[in-house]
Motif scaffolding. Structure first.
Motif, mmCIF file in Angstrom:
data_model
loop_
_atom_site.group_PDB
_atom_site.id
_atom_site.type_symbol
_atom_site.label_atom_id
_atom_site.label_comp_id
_atom_site.label_asym_id
_atom_site.label_seq_id
_atom_site.Cartn_x
_atom_site.Cartn_y
_atom_site.Cartn_z
ATOM 1 N N THR A 138 -2.492 10.031 4.581
ATOM 2 C CA THR A 138 -1.289 9.748 3.817
ATOM 3 C C THR A 138 -0.373 10.956 3.827
ATOM 4 O O THR A 138 -0.849 12.095 3.784
ATOM 5 C CB THR A 138 -1.679 9.413 2.379
ATOM 6 N N HIS A 140 0.846 -1.199 0.000
ATOM 7 C CA HIS A 140 0.000 0.000 0.000
ATOM 8 C C HIS A 140 0.875 1.240 0.000
ATOM 9 O O HIS A 140 1.991 1.231 0.503
ATOM 10 C CB HIS A 140 -0.923 -0.012 1.203
ATOM 11 N N GLN A 181 -8.294 8.536 -2.363
ATOM 12 C CA GLN A 181 -8.143 7.672 -1.195
ATOM 13 C C GLN A 181 -9.464 7.475 -0.449
ATOM 14 O O GLN A 181 -9.758 6.365 -0.007
ATOM 15 C CB GLN A 181 -7.090 8.251 -0.247
ATOM 16 N N HIS A 182 -10.209 8.503 -0.347
ATOM 17 C CA HIS A 182 -11.318 8.407 0.582
ATOM 18 C C HIS A 182 -12.683 8.360 -0.060
ATOM 19 O O HIS A 182 -13.662 8.116 0.613
ATOM 20 C CB HIS A 182 -11.261 9.599 1.567
ATOM 21 N N LYS A 222 -4.203 1.372 -3.161
ATOM 22 C CA LYS A 222 -4.545 1.208 -1.748
ATOM 23 C C LYS A 222 -3.591 2.033 -0.907
ATOM 24 O O LYS A 222 -2.416 2.148 -1.246
ATOM 25 C CB LYS A 222 -4.483 -0.270 -1.364
ATOM 26 N N TRP A 223 -4.139 2.561 0.100
ATOM 27 C CA TRP A 223 -3.344 3.461 0.924
ATOM 28 C C TRP A 223 -3.171 2.858 2.293
ATOM 29 O O TRP A 223 -4.058 2.244 2.848
ATOM 30 C CB TRP A 223 -4.023 4.832 1.012
ATOM 31 N N GLN A 238 -5.849 13.634 -4.582
ATOM 32 C CA GLN A 238 -5.344 12.491 -3.819
ATOM 33 C C GLN A 238 -6.346 12.101 -2.752
ATOM 34 O O GLN A 238 -6.640 10.919 -2.562
ATOM 35 C CB GLN A 238 -3.995 12.875 -3.194
#
Lengths: 1454, 139
Positions: free
Chosen positions: A223, A178, A208-209, A217-218, A204
């Motif tokens: 992050t 990740h 991610q959210h 995948k984070w 970003q």
């Protein structure tokens, strides 16, 4: 083994690195594009940190981070990889390209591993070095063994592993893949860079959210965002960039942003400065994306040989693949040509490096450190509660330890998924973070805890992941704190594979596990693991794993070579299925080393076959051909179908010009070479000379006989001396003949080579256009040239070129056999002809032909495809004839070493034209009676263009035939008419009418020289068997033929006789310097069946009658017993004795004493007749001449002194001399000595003298006629029999007596003493003097008137010997024999009772005696005893002489 | 009963191989050849000193999916390999032992033949029939 460049630790570390995402603005991308790179690619070469980093763990202890690498990637939102646990086709393609691109380097250092008795060359050069030539391979090995041993590397495997690990999809159960941070890159040329940063940041966050994108995948919700301002030095305003950077620092803090200045060099600045291109090695792989369509070729079992039924198709397919791969490599080359980083100076490189360092140490590591701490805190706070709770509930409800539950029971729960923020995952997250920053100790404990939790939750995927990482981190901890938990790995693999059905993860796990095991020298475990991981899903993967497993086997403490080989073969098979032809070939070649020459022929054949096919598809026809050759020449144990398949495959593969063919096998030593025309055996009624032909078997004894004959005839032709250059002519050469000399072939005469082929296969073979391959050096023999010069400047011509497309050649006509079929396992000979047209030196090199196989009709598996080409593919090739000469065994050196002499069978010298004789026989019989005379004709024909002369013939049976004597060729007149009627072979004269048969004696004097045929001189020199053939002018001009009469006489011995004739002839212009120009020979063999005719026995005894002529004491009685011993099978009715002739130097038959009542002396079956003759000494004074006396018993006289009769007589003499040579020679010698030296010789002299007086030396010739019924016709056969009378009183027989069996001779250990001086025996001495009594046969006396009757008796003493003899006549002696003891029978000799006389040689002396009788009666007067001794032998006592027959006198009383 | 019986010379080349499904002959050759590694391993596992007392029978060499491979080494290092079907559960260790014993006896007979050249492939009919008797009868 597959030694990696990296160590295992490095490998694992590098496989799990912190991942950083990149988000780039449009402008920033434009800047990087100038270098042909995007931003992440730009950074990639600098992602490994050279300096150490430091961080503090939760316990505030400093942790050193060494050699860290980060991975920078563009954010890709597209869900490229499904997480199903199987590779996508695109990934597979990529992997396969990676593998095929990584090939063993040609010419690299070869690695030799010695394992047991095997020396294995597992090298990069393997393809070249392990081609199936054992000797070559051996050589390579010895050469290599001197160098340092390296262990094998398998770069293709590493490449595969690397790209495999890189392509690992990020999954939910682990966080290692990740993204930890995100680089936000904005160009300084942007109008408002800060806004752009904001935009990117939002993007970003959204990715991610938002939940829209699952793919990138984070790691952690917040992050790390690192702001990078990219400044293009070549165009941008640097100051503005600096100011923007200052602004950013304010905004994001100095640790969260960076100003990166690149592109210091303009693209147009030229290429004077050579900048290293660190990108190429990272980027080539990705540029290989171009698709190679991987054909999955055949899904057959690896250990199953593909029968070639589908062969043509599959080969085409293979070829297609081969070409495709080729284009791919070309493309790769082009891709590598484009340069990267053209606008970057070295300074820029440094800046990039510095940037990464700054980012890692200032941004990334602190971020990680912070997160670890956070997670730790969370966990610690949660620990007390959750742990105890979990454990209690578990103890309550579970009733047992969960981890102990078997995997199978856990299957149903594999689908369990945690929420990303689930507390169970936090610990795993922390473990992963620790792992990434090389804090393995903490990582292990975390993994361990996580594992327990997951297991208790039965979240198997998570558990497996934790297990795997626990094991890895335990391993990476190093030191001896914790033993490596191998079972963790096993469980993990099993879980991944069986429970989670995730092949990719299982494979990854296995790769690590195997590496770890290998590093711990647990090779057998590693191998097992790797083999377990092979599956039907991915051929490439299986192939690589199998290969690694194989390498594991060979690296074991006791190297398992065979397992290595076996798994190599399996790997090779999988490689070939995966389309990795080169790797497949390499694997097979390596395996071959183990199987080579160890007797495992089926396996060897299989490997060779595969190597052949693979080599072919890889455009290595030489190797393919070699491999196939190997299969085909071996003593194959394959079945017929398999062999057929091999053969077809081989022929298909075969495309090299005129190569050596392996089939069929040629038995070179059985090659036979024949010089000359093929002979017709019969032409009409003519019967040709048999000569030599290829159909005859070679017979050593027979060859010796012929050689002996030739030697004799050559000696005769050269005045009795065999020339030193003499070398027996050999027309047919084979392995047993003497092949040391170059054989001679005559121009315009064919050379026939017989080659023995053997088809070793169980399938039929067809050879077509079969012909000989030769090399020819032109020489002109007519001009004398020094031998050495000729070699140099001679032109050598060969037909190798023409052999590909056969055509007529001007110098040597080569015969072509259009088709030659060989059944399975057949041995067959082919006869190939060459016709040289010029002189020179020829060398027959070998054979050239098309080899093809026929589809066997019984083979049902042949489909229509292969039938379309009616005959299988055929190939033109050659096979050399190399004949090894005989083993030399003469000197000690030769005996101890194995050396072979030359064999020049196939190197004939073509000589200028020579005469060629053909001989035909007419009316040649096959069966004869013993002694039968038959006339036949023989035709000599010169078929060459050169005159011929010096015709001679030698034979093993010289007394069998005669050509007649030339001197008496003129016939005597008059001939009797009957001789024509009966076609008599004899010359006859009609008997003068009225003469009594048997009383007419015709006497002829003949010199032996006239019949000697070869001249008198030849006799003495051993040339007895040689006869000159009386040709008309002595020569035969080209094309001329002559017919000559030939008389035959049946052999004396019954049975089948093999009679060999050797005709000798030479060229007319003799005396050429060429050694071979001497002569030629022609052989002929006849078989004559002789059946019994008559047996003649003869005895001679002295006649006691008074000699008729004065001074001649020679008178003898000859008794001839003739018996018909014919066994009437031949249909012989009766024999007539036509004539009896005598031949002698001293004697002659005088007259017949008892002429039979019937005129002819007839003898029917088994009848016996007796004839008595009187013989007298001949009057001839000539010692050398023979007197022939004919006593005709019929009505015509056969002139025995002329051709057939006398010829055979003399021939008989010659041959008989050979078996009684001693007597003849001795007699002659004695004779001359006693004449020359006179008396006074030694004792041996006496013997001779004594013997001489008993000698007769008279030959009786019995001429007979036989009446034979043949096809209801009466045929008269004639014949003659010879009896040689030698000694008086001794019986002689026409049949040669069988020699006494000599087998049982006593073994003598002492050398035999020289025989004592032979004294003449008593018996011999008693024949010295012949006595005769002459008296009136009856006498009337009146005893009344006179009581005593006195009768004069004359005793004739004749000295038979040639010496002086003393004789004593004793009259007193009374016979003691009982019959003379009659009372009345006595009479008395009157007068002197003893006389002593001396008789000169051959003197006849008369001695008058008187006998007195008292009574009438019959008296035997033969009482005088005569004693004699040789006059000069004083010491010898007299011997009593044989008394004559009883001399009876009748005294009548009147 | 066995599906493949092999006799391998001291130098590890085959003296005799016989297998029942003829079409799979190659596979058995590979199997037997590979088993030699295990044989060697087992021999070398026993120390040199113990070599004399070593038992000839080596037991199960290794199992594959379909087959079980048993081995036996004579004192002259001639190897016997018997491949049996895995599914054949009736085959106990004792039976295998007795098969090897029979094989060994028969092999000894072959070697005693004065016309047999040691090192040649075995072509004895008696040996062949004995082996056939031990093989699975091909249906």
């Amino acid at each position: 083994m597959a030694q990696c460049v990296q160590s295992v630790q490095e490998l694992i570390q590098d496989s799990f690195v912190p991942k950083v995402a990149v988000l780039c603005s449009e402008d920033a991308q434009k800047i990087t594009r100038k270098n042909n790179l995007n931003f992440s690619e730009l950074l990639r070469p600098f992602c490994r940190l050279t300096s150490e980093g430091h961080m503090r763990d939760s316990n505030n202890q400093v942790q050193v981070v060494k050699n860290l690498r980060i991975s920078v990637n563009n954010v890709v939102t597209r869900p490229s990889v499904p997480t199903s646990g199987v590779h996508s086709p695109a990934q597979r393609r990529l992997l396969s390209e990676v593998v095929s691109a990584s090939q063993p380097a040609e010419g690299g250092v070869a690695n030799v591993i010695t394992a047991g008795d095997y020396d294995l060359n597992i090298s990069d050069r393997s393809v070249k070095a392990s081609v199936p030539w054992y000797s070559d391979w051996r050589d390579t090995l010895t050469e290599l063994s001197t160098s340092k041993h390296y262990t094998a590397t398998t770069p293709w495997f590493e490449a595969y592993r690397e790209s495999f690990l890189q392509s690992m999809p990020a999954s939910d159960h682990e966080f290692l893949n990740h993204y930890l941070a995100c680089l936000l890159v904005v160009s300084s040329s942007e109008a408002v860079p800060v806004e752009q940063f904001l935009k990117l940041s939002q993007e970003q966050h959204m990715i991610q959210h938002n939940g829209e994108y699952t793919n990138p995948k984070w790691f952690i919700p917040n992050t790390l965002k690192y702001y990078v301002l990219l400044h293009d030095m070549s165009q941008g305003d640097e100051q503005r960039a600096d100011s923007v950077y200052e602004d950013m620092k304010q905004r994001y803090g100095s640790q969260g942003c960076y100003l990166l200045k690149i592109n210091s060099r303009t693209a147009a600045a030229g290429t004077d400065e050579q900048i290293p291109d660190p990108w190429s090695q990272y980027l080539n792989k990705s540029s290989l994306q171009n698709g190679v369509s991987v054909n999955s070729l055949d899904n057959t079992h690896p250990l199953q040989l593909e029968t070639a039924i589908d062969m043509p198709g599959s080969l085409d397919c293979l070829r297609a693949v081969a070409t495709e791969t080729k284009t791919t490599t070309v493309y790769t080359g082009v891709a590598a040509g484009t340069s990267h980083g053209a606008c970057l100076t070295l300074n820029d490189h440094n800046r990039l490096r510095l940037f990464i360092q700054e980012f890692t140490f200032r941004g990334l590591l602190p971020h990680i450190e912070k997160n670890i701490r956070q997670l730790n805190d969370q966990l610690v706070s949660r620990k007390g509660l959750s742990r105890s709770l979990f454990s209690v509930t578990k103890k309550l409800f579970g009733g047992g330890k969960v981890p102990e539950k078997s995997i199978a029971e856990l299957k149903n729960t594999s689908g369990l998924l945690y929420h990303p923020e689930a507390p169970e995952l936090q610990i795993r997250k922390m473990a992963d973070l620790c792992f990434l920053v090389q804090h393995y100790e903490l990582a292990y404990s975390c993994y361990h805890t996580a594992k327990k939790d997951f297991l208790s939750d039965q979240a198997m995927l998570y558990a497996a992941g934790a297990l795997e990482m626990a094991a890895v981190s335990a391993f990476l901890q190093g030191g001896a704190q914790r033993p490596y938990p191998a079972h963790y790995m096993d469980t993990a693999i099993q879980t991944y594979r069986d429970v989670c059905k995730n092949k990719v993860l299982a494979e990854r796990c296995a790769l690590f596990s195997a590496e770890v095991l290998k590093s711990q020298a647990k090779y057998s475990d590693a191998a097992t693991l790797l083999i377990k991981m092979t599956s039907e899903d991915s051929d490439l993967c299986s192939a690589l794993l199998l290969e690694q497993a194989a390498h594991c086997f060979i690296n074991m403490r006791n190297p398992m070579v065979r397992k290595f080989a076996f798994h190599m073969i399996l790997a090779g098979h999988r490689f070939s299925k995966a389309g990795q032809k080169r790797h497949a070939l390499r694997c097979y070649c390596q395996a071959m080393q183990v199987y080579k020459g160890k007797g495992w022929s089926l396996a060897e054949d299989h490997i060779n076959f595969t190597i052949g096919r693979q080599s072919f598809t890889l455009r290595q026809p030489e190797n393919a051909v070699l491999a196939f050759r190997h299969i085909l020449t071996n003593d194959s144990q394959q079945t017929a179908t398999q062999q057929g398949a091999f053969l077809r495959e081989y022929l298909y593969v075969y495309r090299v010009a005129l190569p050596q063919l392996p089939l069929p096998c040629i038995n070179s030593s059985a090659t036979r070479v024949y010089f000359g025309h093929e002979r017709r055996l019969a032409e009409g009624e003519k019967q040709a000379a048999t000569h030599v032909s290829l159909d005859q078997e070679f017979d050593q004894d027979l060859a010796a006989v012929w050689q002996d004959l030739e030697e004799q005839v050559v000696a005769a032709a050269n005045r009795g001396v065999v020339p030193s250059t003499f070398y027996p002519t050999q027309c047919c050469l084979n392995s047993q003949t003497d092949n040391l000399h170059f054989p001679l072939a005559v121009v315009e005469e064919p050379i026939i080579v017989e080659v023995a082929f053997r088809n070793p296969l169980k399938v039929p073979l067809v050879l077509s256009d079969l012909s000989l391959l030769w090399k020819f050096t032109l020489k002109d023999f007519s001009r004398p040239q020094p031998q050495d010069v000729m070699v140099g400047d001679a032109v050598t011509i060969t037909n190798e070129k023409e052999a590909i497309a056969p055509r007529k050649h001007g110098i040597i006509t080569t015969e072509v056999i259009p088709e030659f079929f060989m059944s399975p396992e057949e041995t067959r000979v082919a006869r190939l002809k060459l016709l040289p047209r010029q002189t020179g030196q020829l060398t027959i090199l070998g054979l050239v032909y098309n080899l093809a196989s026929t589809p066997s009709t019984g083979d049902s598996t042949i489909n229509s495809n292969s039938f379309s080409q009616n005959q299988g593919p055929s190939v033109r090739g050659r096979q050399d004839l190399e004949i090894q000469g005989p083993r030399l065994n003469q000197t000690k050196e030769e005996k101890t070493s194995v050396s072979h002499g030359p064999d020049r069978r196939l190197d004939p010298t073509i000589t200028p034209p020579m005469p060629l004789l053909e001989v035909f026989f007419l009316q040649f019989p096959t069966a004869l009676l013993c002694g039968e005379i038959r006339k036949a004709y023989v035709e000599f024909c010169n078929v060459s263009h050169v005159p011929l002369c010096g015709l001679r013939v030698a034979s093993t049976h010289p007394d069998f035939f005669t050509f007649g004597s030339s001197s008496l060729a003129t016939p005597l007149t008059p001939l009797s008419p009957t001789s024509f009627e009966n076609c008599s072979a004899y010359k006859t004269l009609a008997t003068p009418p009225g003469a009594t048969p048997g009383s007419v004696t015709a006497v002829t004097l003949v010199s032996a020289a006239d019949f000697g045929s070869g001249g008198g001189g030849v006799f003495g020199t051993g040339g007895k068997r040689v006869a000159e053939i009386p040709l008309g002018e002595g020569t035969l001009t080209p094309g001329e033929s002559t017919q000559l009469p030939l008389w035959l006489r049946g052999p004396d011995q019954e049975g089948v006789h093999e009679i060999n004739f050797l005709f000798y002839y030479e060229g007319a212009e003799k005396g050429g310097k060429i050694r071979w120009g001497d002569h030629r020979v022609l052989r002929h063999t006849v078989f004559i069946c002789a059946s019994r005719s008559l047996s003649v026995r003869a005895t001679a005894c002295r006649s006691n009658t008074l000699p008729e002529e004065e001074g001649r004491n020679g008178s003898m009685l000859v008794f001839v017993d003739v018996e018909n011993i014919n066994t009437s099978e031949a249909g012989v009715r009766e024999f007539h004795i036509a004539q009896v002739s005598s031949s002698s130097k001293q004697w002659r038959l005088h007259k017949c004493i008892n002429p039979a009542e019937n005129k002819d002396c007839k003898l029917t079956t088994r009848e016996r007749g007796k004839l008595c003759f009187r013989a007298t000494r001949s009057t001839s004074k000539s010692l050398e001449k023979y007197t022939f006396a004919d006593l005709s018993l019929g009505n015509e006289q056969i002139i025995s002194s002329t051709t057939p009769c006398a010829d055979f007589f003399f021939r008989r003499c010659q041959s008989s001399e050979s078996w009684r040579p001693l007597i003849a020679v001795e007699t002659q010698g004695r004779h001359s000595r006693s004449q020359g030296a006179g008396p006074g010789g030694g004792a041996e002299d006496i013997t001779g003298v004594v013997r001489k007086c008993n000698e007769v030396d008279l030959d009786i010739i019995v001429l007979w006629k036989a009446f034979v019924v043949e096809d209801n016709k009466q045929v008269i056969l004639e014949g003659q029999l010879h009896v040689a009378l030698q000694t008086i009183g001794k019986e002689a027989c026409s049949l040669r007596q069988k020699e006494e069996a000599q087998e049982m001779v006593l073994l003598k250990f002492k050398p035999e003493l020289p025989p004592p001086m032979t004294r003449p025996s008593m018996e011999q001495l008693s024949h010295l003097i012949k006595t005769n009594l002459h008296y009136p046969e009856s006498y009337s006396h009146s005893f009344v008137q006179k009581s005593l009757c006195m009768i004069p008796v004359i005793l004739t003493l004749s000295n038979c010997s040639l010496a002086q003899v003393d004789a004593i006549i004793d009259l007193r002696h009374k016979t003691t024999s009982p019959e003379s003891l009659e009372v009345h029978g006595s009479f008395t000799w009157l007068g002197k009772t003893q006389y002593k006389l001396q008789l000169r040689a051959q003197e006849v002396m008369r001695l008058p005696l008187r006998a007195g009788f008292l009574h009438a009666g019959v008296y035997n007067l033969g009482t005088p005893r005569v004693f004699a001794k040789l006059a000069d032998q004083g010491a010898m006592c007299e011997t009593s002489q044989q008394t004559a027959t009883p001399a009876l006198i009748i005294i009548n009383s009147t | 009963m066995a599906v493949c019986i092999a006799v391998i010379a001291k130098e590890n080349y085959p003296l005799y191989i016989r297998s029942v499904p003829i079409q799979n002959e190659l596979k058995f050759h590979y199997t037997v050849h590979t088993s030699l590694d295990v044989v060697e391993e087992k021999i070398s596992a026993v120390g040199k000193a113990m070599a004399d007392q070593r038992e000839l029978y080596l037991g199960l060499l290794y199992p594959t999916e379909d087959y079980k491979v048993y081995g036996c080494v004579t004192n002259s290092k001639v190897k016997f390999v018997i491949v049996a079907d895995s599914s054949n559960t009736s085959l106990r260790d004792n039976e295998i032992r007795s098969m090897f014993r029979k094989l060994h006896n028969s092999f000894t007979d072959v070697m005693c033949n004065p016309f047999y050249n040691p090192g040649d492939t075995i072509q004895s009919k008696a040996f062949d029939s004995m082996v056939s008797a031990m093989m699975v009868q091909a249906s």
